[in-house]
Design a protein around this motif. Structure first.
Motif, PDB file in Angstrom:
ATOM      1  N   HIS A 198       0.807  -1.205   0.000  1.00 57.08           N
ATOM      2  CA  HIS A 198       0.000   0.000   0.000  1.00 57.08           C
ATOM      3  C   HIS A 198       0.839   1.253   0.000  1.00 57.08           C
ATOM      4  CE1 HIS A 198       0.167   0.261   4.445  1.00 57.08           C
ATOM      5  NE2 HIS A 198      -0.189   1.503   4.259  1.00 57.08           N
ATOM      6  N   LEU A 199       0.364   2.173  -0.846  1.00 52.06           N
ATOM      7  CA  LEU A 199       1.032   3.456  -0.945  1.00 52.06           C
ATOM      8  C   LEU A 199       0.345   4.354   0.075  1.00 52.06           C
ATOM      9  CD1 LEU A 199       3.099   5.073  -2.718  1.00 52.06           C
ATOM     10  CD2 LEU A 199       1.122   5.929  -3.944  1.00 52.06           C
ATOM     11  N   PRO A 200       1.095   4.845   1.069  1.00 46.57           N
ATOM     12  CA  PRO A 200       0.450   5.654   2.092  1.00 46.57           C
ATOM     13  C   PRO A 200      -0.119   6.950   1.523  1.00 46.57           C
ATOM     14  CG  PRO A 200       2.833   5.622   2.399  1.00 46.57           C
ATOM     15  CD  PRO A 200       2.527   4.666   1.296  1.00 46.57           C
ATOM     16  N   GLY A 201      -1.242   7.376   2.083  1.00 49.14           N
ATOM     17  CA  GLY A 201      -1.931   8.577   1.635  1.00 49.14           C
ATOM     18  C   GLY A 201      -1.026   9.790   1.455  1.00 49.14           C
ATOM     19  N   GLU A 202       0.012   9.915   2.275  1.00 49.24           N
ATOM     20  CA  GLU A 202       0.884  11.106   2.169  1.00 49.24           C
ATOM     21  C   GLU A 202       1.535  11.185   0.797  1.00 49.24           C
ATOM     22  OE1 GLU A 202       1.949   8.714   4.656  1.00 49.24           O
ATOM     23  OE2 GLU A 202       0.589   9.563   6.148  1.00 49.24           O
ATOM     24  N   LYS A 203       1.755  10.049   0.166  1.00 52.92           N
ATOM     25  CA  LYS A 203       2.443  10.065  -1.123  1.00 52.92           C
ATOM     26  C   LYS A 203       1.468  10.254  -2.281  1.00 52.92           C
ATOM     27  CE  LYS A 203       6.941   7.999  -1.543  1.00 52.92           C
ATOM     28  NZ  LYS A 203       7.706   6.806  -1.905  1.00 52.92           N
ATOM     29  N   VAL A 204       0.147  10.264  -1.974  1.00 51.75           N
ATOM     30  CA  VAL A 204      -0.842  10.415  -3.037  1.00 51.75           C
ATOM     31  C   VAL A 204      -1.127  11.915  -3.232  1.00 51.75           C
ATOM     32  CG1 VAL A 204      -3.112   9.736  -3.883  1.00 51.75           C
ATOM     33  CG2 VAL A 204      -1.767   8.133  -2.552  1.00 51.75           C
ATOM     34  N   CYS A 205      -0.227  12.564  -3.962  1.00 52.46           N
ATOM     35  CA  CYS A 205      -0.365  13.980  -4.239  1.00 52.46           C
ATOM     36  C   CYS A 205      -1.320  14.148  -5.409  1.00 52.46           C
ATOM     37  CB  CYS A 205       0.998  14.584  -4.560  1.00 52.46           C
ATOM     38  SG  CYS A 205       1.702  13.889  -6.057  1.00 52.46           S
ATOM     39  N   LEU A 206      -1.523  15.386  -5.838  1.00 53.83           N
ATOM     40  CA  LEU A 206      -2.505  15.676  -6.880  1.00 53.83           C
ATOM     41  C   LEU A 206      -2.242  14.864  -8.149  1.00 53.83           C
ATOM     42  CD1 LEU A 206      -4.917  17.521  -6.987  1.00 53.83           C
ATOM     43  CD2 LEU A 206      -3.504  19.198  -8.188  1.00 53.83           C
ATOM     44  N   ASP A 207      -1.016  14.883  -8.585  1.00 56.43           N
ATOM     45  CA  ASP A 207      -0.673  14.236  -9.844  1.00 56.43           C
ATOM     46  C   ASP A 207      -0.724  12.709  -9.730  1.00 56.43           C
ATOM     47  OD1 ASP A 207      -0.327  15.577 -12.163  1.00 56.43           O
ATOM     48  OD2 ASP A 207       1.853  15.309 -12.233  1.00 56.43           O
ATOM     49  N   VAL A 208      -0.258  12.194  -8.589  1.00 54.92           N
ATOM     50  CA  VAL A 208      -0.306  10.748  -8.365  1.00 54.92           C
ATOM     51  C   VAL A 208      -1.763  10.316  -8.295  1.00 54.92           C
ATOM     52  CG1 VAL A 208       0.188   8.898  -6.707  1.00 54.92           C
ATOM     53  CG2 VAL A 208       1.910  10.627  -7.198  1.00 54.92           C
ATOM     54  N   SER A 209      -2.570  11.138  -7.636  1.00 56.71           N
ATOM     55  CA  SER A 209      -3.988  10.835  -7.486  1.00 56.71           C
ATOM     56  C   SER A 209      -4.669  10.725  -8.843  1.00 56.71           C
ATOM     57  CB  SER A 209      -4.617  11.917  -6.600  1.00 56.71           C
ATOM     58  OG  SER A 209      -5.860  12.318  -7.067  1.00 56.71           O
ATOM     59  N   CYS A 210      -4.349  11.621  -9.769  1.00 52.88           N
ATOM     60  CA  CYS A 210      -5.059  11.548 -11.043  1.00 52.88           C
ATOM     61  C   CYS A 210      -4.496  10.451 -11.938  1.00 52.88           C
ATOM     62  CB  CYS A 210      -5.157  12.896 -11.733  1.00 52.88           C
ATOM     63  SG  CYS A 210      -3.712  13.359 -12.618  1.00 52.88           S
ATOM     64  N   THR A 211      -3.225  10.101 -11.767  1.00 51.63           N
ATOM     65  CA  THR A 211      -2.673   9.018 -12.581  1.00 51.63           C
ATOM     66  C   THR A 211      -3.192   7.668 -12.090  1.00 51.63           C
ATOM     67  OG1 THR A 211      -0.725  10.372 -12.861  1.00 51.63           O
ATOM     68  CG2 THR A 211      -0.533   8.113 -13.557  1.00 51.63           C
ATOM     69  N   ARG A 212      -3.323   7.543 -10.765  1.00 51.82           N
ATOM     70  CA  ARG A 212      -3.852   6.287 -10.216  1.00 51.82           C
ATOM     71  C   ARG A 212      -5.371   6.250 -10.244  1.00 51.82           C
ATOM     72  NH1 ARG A 212      -0.160   3.127  -6.084  1.00 51.82           N
ATOM     73  NH2 ARG A 212       1.785   3.754  -7.027  1.00 51.82           N
TER      74      ARG A 212
END
Ligand code: SF4
Ligand code: SF4
Lengths: 503, 246
Positions: A255-269
């Motif tokens: 699991h990728l922790p929420g802290e690493k899910v930035c705007l760009d990561v969020s839209c790519t994932r």
């Protein structure tokens, strides 16, 4: 706290004679080891991760790093690592997460295998003069082909071939997701594989639109979390890889922790900002080998049978039998990830204790598939602990078609294997999403370095082949006769199907 | 609405069948009727556009997997994982469906008139305006909504049975599960918690229930007023706190 603190792992010191107080170390250390107090640069060694950024950037070579400056009482059983893990768990009661690959001192089989070279009885080949065929086709090969003779004497292929990936070198880059690593890191590697005519994996993090120009060199991954997976993504990839397992943590998800899910990561994932990205241990639509066959075919059907589908498993005890099942699932290649494979984060107990070495897995899978007469149905890609071109040559001689490198590609971009990727502070701009750090990695430069590495290894591979009198990678594949075991026990040599040195 | 194309799938393998469906969509068909479907997998797989596919018979696994747009109406039961990793569109099943219905669905709607098997709605997720919806008319087996990361899952219990599964919402970290009647706490998985359905929630799900009733010609009134339990994540970070760093 009855336990107090544990001894320093690293001690940083500054040679004050050499230091010119330019403060580059302060700027560069993202872990905050250095600070200025009045006239002096102060050091907090406890924060150091041995990432070497300061050493690399100090214009005066004034910084020195020492590992384990304070000894424990030496003891062969109660190692420092064993004791420190206990202190940690006594304090927290939790599972220990760790970074990078297996850190236990297992013997490395690659280093106990030696390669052959020609002398007198058959001539070696000079790659400068003779063509060396290192181009590798990945995917199913027909067991026989049918040809038709045309009237003008030409022959025409009647057998319909299924799509294969054409790699100009058997060295590819494995899956490291956007999220685990930065966009600049992915971009650098994508440019490098495009330049060298090979491929890289996206990891389970989707495909960022800035990688679209390189999509013909990208293998898109579909893992248990299904992040970033839609039909556009599948169609963009040159091949699709189903990730079942990973060598650094066989049998568990991630699991990728929420802290690493930035705007760009969020839209790519394609997941909400700041939410945990959880990949369950199994794919919940795959509970059997039949279900795997269903997913393989589903992916092919969705992409109109235009893409090879790979299946990646962690190298485990039963890898050969599992691979035989995968070969019958319709998959085009099997990726075997050995227990020395790296990762951004894995429970320490899995990283160090679960799985088997890639050398044994490749050899046993190759032997099993040959035994069953289905080796042509799938290609074998070896990954996990490939450190140099000799490892590539040995993996191929043990039966692999190609290899995936991971950590080696990161090292080519500056990574010092400090193992702190999970902290989002990678000072080399690789395993971080912090823009100021990501900016340190210049894709123009880093892509060149990665391409250089792939080119250099490919040259070395060609030299090794030439020395052995082999002019085509096909003739090296599974060619155990070109290997000898040195200080390996007999039973392991029988698994690897290699002879002893001198024999 | 384009023209209607009818395909007889009797004895046909799924690949030529899907080719025909794709061809029909490419030729501008608005409705594609497939008769005599018997176990063909992957129907509508990865299909884009806005055509309506009517499946007469029992389709095989992974119906409409990766589909992005069309509507698929099944007059019969469906097998394993209809709506798997679907992106957009609608799947309307007049019978029951197997395990892993709407697995990892990212958007669109799956309506099942009858019952579903194990792991329904597992790992559904949402992003932006994409919010997947799974509505089950009958009942659902265990491990419903496991690892759910977003979206809405409703079990209407129209057959009058109480919810009997267990492990509901294990590892849920987003989205919501709404089940008719009371669900005993012992049926919830780790990481899930139950809440009463508030009036606001009821208003919010009412259009979904109306749409479901409309799809199957049912009277929505009774469904709209029924008692429901709402199951949501106990935390958005179910695994935080399990680990320490080396
Ligand atoms: S963490 Fe890296 S930059 Fe900081 S002191 Fe240690 S080696 Fe130098
Ligand atoms: S990639 Fe990871 S191991 Fe390499 S330098 Fe960055 S944080 Fe350290």
């Amino acid at each position: 706290m009855s336990l107090g603190s544990t001894p320093l792992r690293y001690r940083i010191s500054i040679d004050r004679e050499r230091c010119m107080e330019c403060e580059r170390c302060i700027e560069n250390c993202s872990y905050g080891v250095f600070r200025r107090e009045g006239e002096k640069i102060m050091i907090d060694s406890r924060k150091c991760t041995a990432c070497h950024r300061c050493l690399a950037m100090c214009p005066r070579d004034a910084i020195m790093l020492e590992e384990y400056p304070c000894d424990y009482r030496s003891h062969p059983v109660w190692t420092r690592q064993a004791r420190e893990a206990i202190y940690n768990q006594a304090k927290t009661g939790k599972i220990i997460l760790s970074g990078m690959g297996n850190a236990l001192d297992y013997p490395i089989i690659f280093d106990r295998l030696v390669l052959d070279a020609c002398q007198v009885t058959n001539p070696s080949i000079d790659p400068l003069r003779e063509p060396m065929e290192v181009r590798t086709y990945l995917g199913k090969k027909p067991s026989r082909i049918e040809v038709k003779k045309k009237e003008n004497g030409d022959v025409e292929l009647v057998t319909e071939l299924v799509p294969n990936l054409q790699a100009e070198t058997p060295i590819m880059i494995g899956h490291m997701s956007y999220g685990a690593i930065s966009l600049n890191a992915q971009l650098s590697m994508a440019r490098a594989v495009a330049e060298t005519g090979t491929f890289m994996g996206t990891g389970e993090g989707g495909l960022h639109e800035r990688l679209y120009p390189y999509q013909n060199h990208m293998i898109v991954q579909i893992a248990s979390g299904r992040f970033g997976v839609d039909i556009d993504y599948l169609e963009r990839g040159s091949a699709i890889e189903i990730k079942i397992g990973q060598g650094a943590k066989p049998g568990i998800g991630g699991h990728l922790p929420g802290e690493k899910v930035c705007l760009d990561v969020s839209c790519t994932r394609m997941i909400p900002l700041g939410s945990d990205a959880i990949s369950p241990a199994p794919h919940h639509d795959i509970y059997s080998i039949e279900d795997l066959a269903q997913l393989v075919r589903s992916l092919k059907e969705a992409t109109e049978w235009k893409k090879p589908v790979f299946v990646k498993i962690a190298a485990v005890h039963n890898a050969a039998a599992i691979a035989a099942g995968i070969a019958r699932s319709g998959a085009d290649a099997i990726v075997l990830d050995g227990f020395k494979g790296g990762t951004g984060a894995a429970p320490r107990v899995f990283r160090d204790h679960v799985g088997i070495p890639i050398e044994a897995a490749v050899a046993s899978v190759d032997a099993k598939l040959r035994g069953q007469g289905i080796r042509n149905e799938v290609s074998i890609i070896a990954s996990g602990g490939i450190r140099e071109s000799a490892d590539v040559a040995k993996a191929i001689a043990l039966g692999a078609d190609a290899v995936y490198i991971g950590t080696a590609a990161l090292v080519a971009m500056g990574c010092r294997v400090c193992g702190s990727c999970y902290r989002n502070l990678c000072p080399w701009g690789i395993a971080t999403q912090q823009q100021n750090l990501v900016d340190r990695l210049d894709p123009d430069v880093a892509s060149k370095q990665v391409a250089n590495l792939i080119n250099a290894w490919t040259l070395e591979l060609a030299e090794l082949m030439g020395a052995a009198g082999i002019n085509s990678i096909e003739s090296l594949r599974g060619n155990r006769d070109r290997l000898r075991g040195y200080m390996l026990d007999e039973s392991l040599m029988s698994v690897l199907d290699v002879k002893q040195v001198g024999a | 609405m384009g023209k209607t194309v009818t395909i007889d799938a009797k004895g046909m393998h799924y690949t030529p069948l899907n080719k025909k469906i794709r061809q029909a969509v490419a030729d501008g068909a608005g409705e594609i009727i497939i008769d005599n479907v018997l176990g063909q997998r992957f129907i509508g797989n990865g299909l884009r556009g806005d055509a309506t596919i009517v499946v007469n018979g029992v389709p095989g696994g992974d119906l409409c997997m990766f589909m992005s747009g069309p509507t698929c109406i099944v007059h019969g039961n469906a097998d394993h994982a209809p709506g798997n990793t679907m992106n957009a569109g609608k799947v309307i099943i007049h019978g029951s469906a197997g395990d892993a219905v709407a697995h990892s669905m990212r958007g669109g709607t799956v309506f099942v008139r009858g019952n579903i098997g194990y792991r329904g709605g597992i790992h559904m997720k949402q992003y932006d305006d994409k919010r997947p919806i799974l509505v089950v008319g009958g009942n659902a087996q265990s491990f419903l909504g496991e690892y759910m990361a977003g979206g809405l899952l409703i079990v209407l219990g129209m057959d009058g049975s109480e919810y009997f599964g267990r492990g509901v919402g294990s590892g849920i970290h987003g989205g919501e599960i709404v089940i008719r009647g009371d669900v005993d706490g012992s049926r919830l998985g780790v990481g899930a918690k139950k809440l009463p359905l508030t009036e606001d929630d009821r208003q919010r799900i009412a259009p979904v229930i109306r749409e479901f009733a409309g799809a199957f010609d049912l009277d929505p009134a009774e469904l709209l007023n029924a008692e429901f339990t709402r199951i949501v994540p106990a935390s958005a970070r179910p695994f935080a706190g399990k680990y320490t760093w080396e």
